[in-house]
Design a protein around this motif. Structure first.
Motif, PDB file in Angstrom:
ATOM      1  N   GLY A 199       0.781  -1.229   0.000  1.00 41.94           N
ATOM      2  CA  GLY A 199       0.000   0.000   0.000  1.00 41.94           C
ATOM      3  C   GLY A 199       0.809   1.274   0.000  1.00 41.94           C
ATOM      4  N   LEU A 200       2.128   1.202  -0.222  1.00 38.95           N
ATOM      5  CA  LEU A 200       2.974   2.392  -0.170  1.00 38.95           C
ATOM      6  C   LEU A 200       2.986   3.157  -1.487  1.00 38.95           C
ATOM      7  CD1 LEU A 200       6.021   0.969   1.825  1.00 38.95           C
ATOM      8  CD2 LEU A 200       4.081   2.301   2.676  1.00 38.95           C
TER       9      LEU A 200
ATOM     10  N   GLY B 102      -9.994 -10.242  -5.611  1.00 38.76           N
ATOM     11  CA  GLY B 102      -9.735  -8.818  -5.458  1.00 38.76           C
ATOM     12  C   GLY B 102      -8.325  -8.609  -4.921  1.00 38.76           C
ATOM     13  N   LEU B 103      -7.522  -7.768  -5.590  1.00 37.63           N
ATOM     14  CA  LEU B 103      -6.135  -7.558  -5.163  1.00 37.63           C
ATOM     15  C   LEU B 103      -6.003  -6.355  -4.234  1.00 37.63           C
ATOM     16  CD1 LEU B 103      -4.061  -8.178  -8.423  1.00 37.63           C
ATOM     17  CD2 LEU B 103      -4.294  -9.681  -6.446  1.00 37.63           C
ATOM     18  N   PHE B 104      -6.605  -5.239  -4.631  1.00 38.39           N
ATOM     19  CA  PHE B 104      -6.489  -3.998  -3.869  1.00 38.39           C
ATOM     20  C   PHE B 104      -7.882  -3.426  -3.634  1.00 38.39           C
ATOM     21  CE2 PHE B 104      -2.754  -4.318  -6.707  1.00 38.39           C
ATOM     22  CZ  PHE B 104      -1.765  -4.500  -5.748  1.00 38.39           C
ATOM     23  N   ILE B 105      -8.084  -2.880  -2.431  1.00 36.04           N
ATOM     24  CA  ILE B 105      -9.392  -2.335  -2.059  1.00 36.04           C
ATOM     25  C   ILE B 105      -9.197  -0.979  -1.390  1.00 36.04           C
ATOM     26  CG2 ILE B 105     -11.505  -2.694  -0.725  1.00 36.04           C
ATOM     27  CD1 ILE B 105     -10.963  -5.669  -0.769  1.00 36.04           C
ATOM     28  N   GLU B 106     -10.081  -0.047  -1.730  1.00 31.02           N
ATOM     29  CA  GLU B 106     -10.109   1.260  -1.076  1.00 31.02           C
ATOM     30  C   GLU B 106     -11.542   1.525  -0.617  1.00 31.02           C
ATOM     31  OE1 GLU B 106      -8.059   4.905  -2.758  1.00 31.02           O
ATOM     32  OE2 GLU B 106     -10.167   5.489  -2.976  1.00 31.02           O
ATOM     33  N   ILE B 107     -11.702   1.824   0.668  1.00 27.79           N
ATOM     34  CA  ILE B 107     -13.021   2.075   1.250  1.00 27.79           C
ATOM     35  C   ILE B 107     -13.101   3.525   1.697  1.00 27.79           C
ATOM     36  CG2 ILE B 107     -14.660   1.440   3.049  1.00 27.79           C
ATOM     37  CD1 ILE B 107     -13.358  -1.300   3.169  1.00 27.79           C
TER      38      ILE B 107
ATOM     39  N   ASN C 292      -8.262   3.714 -10.414  1.00 28.95           N
ATOM     40  CA  ASN C 292      -7.118   4.223  -9.651  1.00 28.95           C
ATOM     41  C   ASN C 292      -7.402   4.138  -8.152  1.00 28.95           C
ATOM     42  OD1 ASN C 292      -5.490   5.160 -11.935  1.00 28.95           O
ATOM     43  ND2 ASN C 292      -7.096   6.692 -12.212  1.00 28.95           N
ATOM     44  N   ILE C 293      -6.434   3.634  -7.414  1.00 27.75           N
ATOM     45  CA  ILE C 293      -6.504   3.570  -5.955  1.00 27.75           C
ATOM     46  C   ILE C 293      -5.255   4.233  -5.400  1.00 27.75           C
ATOM     47  CG2 ILE C 293      -6.400   2.036  -3.953  1.00 27.75           C
ATOM     48  CD1 ILE C 293      -8.177   0.092  -5.371  1.00 27.75           C
ATOM     49  N   SER C 294      -5.450   5.146  -4.463  1.00 25.30           N
ATOM     50  CA  SER C 294      -4.326   5.897  -3.905  1.00 25.30           C
ATOM     51  C   SER C 294      -3.525   5.048  -2.924  1.00 25.30           C
ATOM     52  CB  SER C 294      -4.838   7.163  -3.207  1.00 25.30           C
ATOM     53  OG  SER C 294      -5.752   6.808  -2.173  1.00 25.30           O
ATOM     54  N   GLU C 295      -2.369   5.558  -2.536  1.00 23.50           N
ATOM     55  CA  GLU C 295      -1.527   4.846  -1.574  1.00 23.50           C
ATOM     56  C   GLU C 295      -2.102   4.970  -0.175  1.00 23.50           C
ATOM     57  OE1 GLU C 295       0.226   9.010  -1.885  1.00 23.50           O
ATOM     58  OE2 GLU C 295      -0.707   7.505  -3.205  1.00 23.50           O
ATOM     59  N   PHE C 296      -1.607   4.141   0.720  1.00 26.70           N
ATOM     60  CA  PHE C 296      -2.043   4.158   2.112  1.00 26.70           C
ATOM     61  C   PHE C 296      -1.635   5.465   2.766  1.00 26.70           C
ATOM     62  CE2 PHE C 296      -1.001   3.261   6.617  1.00 26.70           C
ATOM     63  CZ  PHE C 296      -2.261   2.899   7.062  1.00 26.70           C
TER      64      PHE C 296
ATOM     65  N   GLY D 280     -11.899   6.164   0.548  1.00 24.92           N
ATOM     66  CA  GLY D 280     -10.600   6.829   0.539  1.00 24.92           C
ATOM     67  C   GLY D 280      -9.535   6.160   1.372  1.00 24.92           C
ATOM     68  N   GLN D 281      -9.889   5.086   2.089  1.00 19.68           N
ATOM     69  CA  GLN D 281      -8.926   4.378   2.947  1.00 19.68           C
ATOM     70  C   GLN D 281      -8.427   3.117   2.245  1.00 19.68           C
ATOM     71  OE1 GLN D 281      -7.581   5.367   5.918  1.00 19.68           O
ATOM     72  NE2 GLN D 281      -8.651   7.289   5.468  1.00 19.68           N
ATOM     73  N   ARG D 282      -7.140   3.085   1.906  1.00 20.34           N
ATOM     74  CA  ARG D 282      -6.532   1.932   1.244  1.00 20.34           C
ATOM     75  C   ARG D 282      -6.361   0.798   2.259  1.00 20.34           C
ATOM     76  NH1 ARG D 282      -2.332   1.497  -2.659  1.00 20.34           N
ATOM     77  NH2 ARG D 282      -1.688  -0.685  -2.842  1.00 20.34           N
ATOM     78  N   LEU D 283      -6.827  -0.373   1.915  1.00 20.35           N
ATOM     79  CA  LEU D 283      -6.651  -1.532   2.793  1.00 20.35           C
ATOM     80  C   LEU D 283      -5.290  -2.165   2.547  1.00 20.35           C
ATOM     81  CD1 LEU D 283     -10.083  -3.417   2.828  1.00 20.35           C
ATOM     82  CD2 LEU D 283      -9.256  -1.603   4.326  1.00 20.35           C
ATOM     83  N   THR D 284      -4.599  -2.507   3.628  1.00 21.97           N
ATOM     84  CA  THR D 284      -3.335  -3.233   3.562  1.00 21.97           C
ATOM     85  C   THR D 284      -3.452  -4.459   4.457  1.00 21.97           C
ATOM     86  OG1 THR D 284      -2.279  -2.168   5.482  1.00 21.97           O
ATOM     87  CG2 THR D 284      -2.193  -0.985   3.379  1.00 21.97           C
ATOM     88  N   ASN D 285      -2.381  -5.257   4.504  1.00 17.78           N
ATOM     89  CA  ASN D 285      -2.409  -6.430   5.371  1.00 17.78           C
ATOM     90  C   ASN D 285      -2.347  -6.055   6.848  1.00 17.78           C
ATOM     91  OD1 ASN D 285       0.223  -5.536   5.365  1.00 17.78           O
ATOM     92  ND2 ASN D 285       1.135  -7.558   5.077  1.00 17.78           N
ATOM     93  N   ARG D 286      -2.183  -4.758   7.152  1.00 18.21           N
ATOM     94  CA  ARG D 286      -2.191  -4.291   8.536  1.00 18.21           C
ATOM     95  C   ARG D 286      -3.473  -3.532   8.869  1.00 18.21           C
ATOM     96  NH1 ARG D 286       1.110  -6.512  11.899  1.00 18.21           N
ATOM     97  NH2 ARG D 286       1.237  -4.591  13.147  1.00 18.21           N
ATOM     98  N   SER D 287      -4.382  -3.421   7.899  1.00 22.06           N
ATOM     99  CA  SER D 287      -5.606  -2.657   8.119  1.00 22.06           C
ATOM    100  C   SER D 287      -6.546  -3.396   9.058  1.00 22.06           C
ATOM    101  CB  SER D 287      -6.320  -2.388   6.792  1.00 22.06           C
ATOM    102  OG  SER D 287      -5.556  -1.525   5.976  1.00 22.06           O
ATOM    103  N   ALA D 288      -7.380  -2.616   9.748  1.00 25.15           N
ATOM    104  CA  ALA D 288      -8.369  -3.181  10.657  1.00 25.15           C
ATOM    105  C   ALA D 288      -9.693  -2.457  10.458  1.00 25.15           C
ATOM    106  CB  ALA D 288      -7.907  -3.053  12.111  1.00 25.15           C
ATOM    107  N   ILE D 289     -10.763  -3.246  10.439  1.00 24.11           N
ATOM    108  CA  ILE D 289     -12.121  -2.700  10.397  1.00 24.11           C
ATOM    109  C   ILE D 289     -12.739  -3.004  11.745  1.00 24.11           C
ATOM    110  CG2 ILE D 289     -14.356  -2.796   9.245  1.00 24.11           C
ATOM    111  CD1 ILE D 289     -12.903  -3.762   6.729  1.00 24.11           C
ATOM    112  N   ARG D 290     -13.037  -1.959  12.520  1.00 25.48           N
ATOM    113  CA  ARG D 290     -13.477  -2.166  13.896  1.00 25.48           C
ATOM    114  C   ARG D 290     -14.663  -1.271  14.235  1.00 25.48           C
ATOM    115  NH1 ARG D 290      -7.711  -1.671  15.247  1.00 25.48           N
ATOM    116  NH2 ARG D 290      -6.814  -3.705  15.692  1.00 25.48           N
ATOM    117  N   ASP D 291     -15.301  -1.636  15.331  1.00 24.08           N
ATOM    118  CA  ASP D 291     -16.315  -0.790  15.951  1.00 24.08           C
ATOM    119  C   ASP D 291     -15.659  -0.112  17.152  1.00 24.08           C
ATOM    120  OD1 ASP D 291     -18.306   0.195  17.692  1.00 24.08           O
ATOM    121  OD2 ASP D 291     -19.801  -1.132  16.823  1.00 24.08           O
ATOM    122  N   ILE D 292     -15.491   1.205  17.081  1.00 28.87           N
ATOM    123  CA  ILE D 292     -14.898   1.961  18.175  1.00 28.87           C
ATOM    124  C   ILE D 292     -15.938   2.934  18.696  1.00 28.87           C
ATOM    125  CG2 ILE D 292     -13.062   3.548  18.859  1.00 28.87           C
ATOM    126  CD1 ILE D 292     -11.302   2.370  16.716  1.00 28.87           C
TER     127      ILE D 292
END
Length: 239
Positions: free
Chosen positions: A93-94, A139-144, A219-223, A146-158
């Motif tokens: 994601g860099l 799916g290889l790359f995902i952006e939600i 097009n998907i932007s970097e993390f 405006g947020q680029r998902l990486t192998n360190r990304s987390a989807i949480r309820d805060i």
């Protein structure tokens, strides 16, 4: 002689009693059985074979890179190394990426809004399910939003708010961009999502999920944020 017979009878009685006890315990506590039907087992086997196939493809790719390094001279090795570094940066994601894929739009179900239904942002559980299925179908790359998902990304309820990469997704209008390896795989992903129950699942949460047809270039932007390096150790040996 009589004592010997009594001893034999005692030993035999003990063995018979032990066998009865084992049999009784087996009847009372049968071995747990897999109660899934054959199709569920076949589905799990298919998923494991698909995962195994992807691992073999990755191994073949890395082996090919090693062979190229060994066959090329020093100048070409540097070019190949830089290309590998750029590929890894894209994967982590860099770097921004572009390629075939599709766009999903999440919005309030307006007919429900008119009837006074309360519209809540997407829940993390539903978003995680969607993301997992996207990755499952190439799916290889995902952006939600405006947020680029990486192998360190987390989807949480805060505190009751859905977050991606620690950034709140509190809007009910969300754009999800997906990039696949080929246009054919983008069309396959579109067909799967369109035929799935996800649109019904979103409607139950008073949301509409619009699945747009596959496109040849997205097009998907970097993390945008710091990447954790907690488990990386600098190697000070050598140049």
């Amino acid at each position: 002689m009589k004592k010997r017979i009594v001893t034999q009878i005692t030993v035999i009685s003990f063995i018979v009693g032990l066998m009865i006890a084992v049999q009784y315990n087996t009847v009372q506590n049968p071995t747990a059985r897999d109660t899934r039907d054959i199709w569920a087992i076949r589905q799990e086997l298919s998923e494991e074979k698909e995962h195994h196939s992807k691992l073999l493809s990755e191994i073949a790719t890395y082996n090919n890179s090693i062979e190229q390094y060994e066959d090329e001279d020093a100048e070409n090795q540097a070019i190949l190394l830089n290309k590998t570094v750029d590929d890894l940066k894209r994967e982590f994601g860099l770097l921004p990426v572009n390629g075939p894929g599709l766009v999903l739009n999440i919005s309030p179900a307006m007919e429900l809004v008119q009837f006074g239904y309360e519209i809540e942002p997407i829940s993390p559980d539903l978003l995680i399910r969607l993301v997992n299925e996207i990755y499952r179908y190439d799916g290889l790359f995902i952006e939600i939003d405006g947020q680029r998902l990486t192998n360190r990304s987390a989807i949480r309820d805060i505190n009751g708010v859905t977050t991606v990469n620690g950034v709140s997704i509190d809007e009910t209008n969300i754009t999800i961009k997906i990039i696949t390896e080929t246009f054919e795989k983008a069309e396959k992903l579109y067909g799967y999502l369109y035929a799935s129950t996800f649109r019904d699942d979103f409607y139950l949460d008073n949301l509409n999920l619009s699945i747009n047809e596959a496109q040849k270039n997205i097009n998907i932007s970097e993390f945008d944020g710091p990447l954790s390096t907690d488990y990386l150790v600098e190697n000070s040996e050598g140049d």
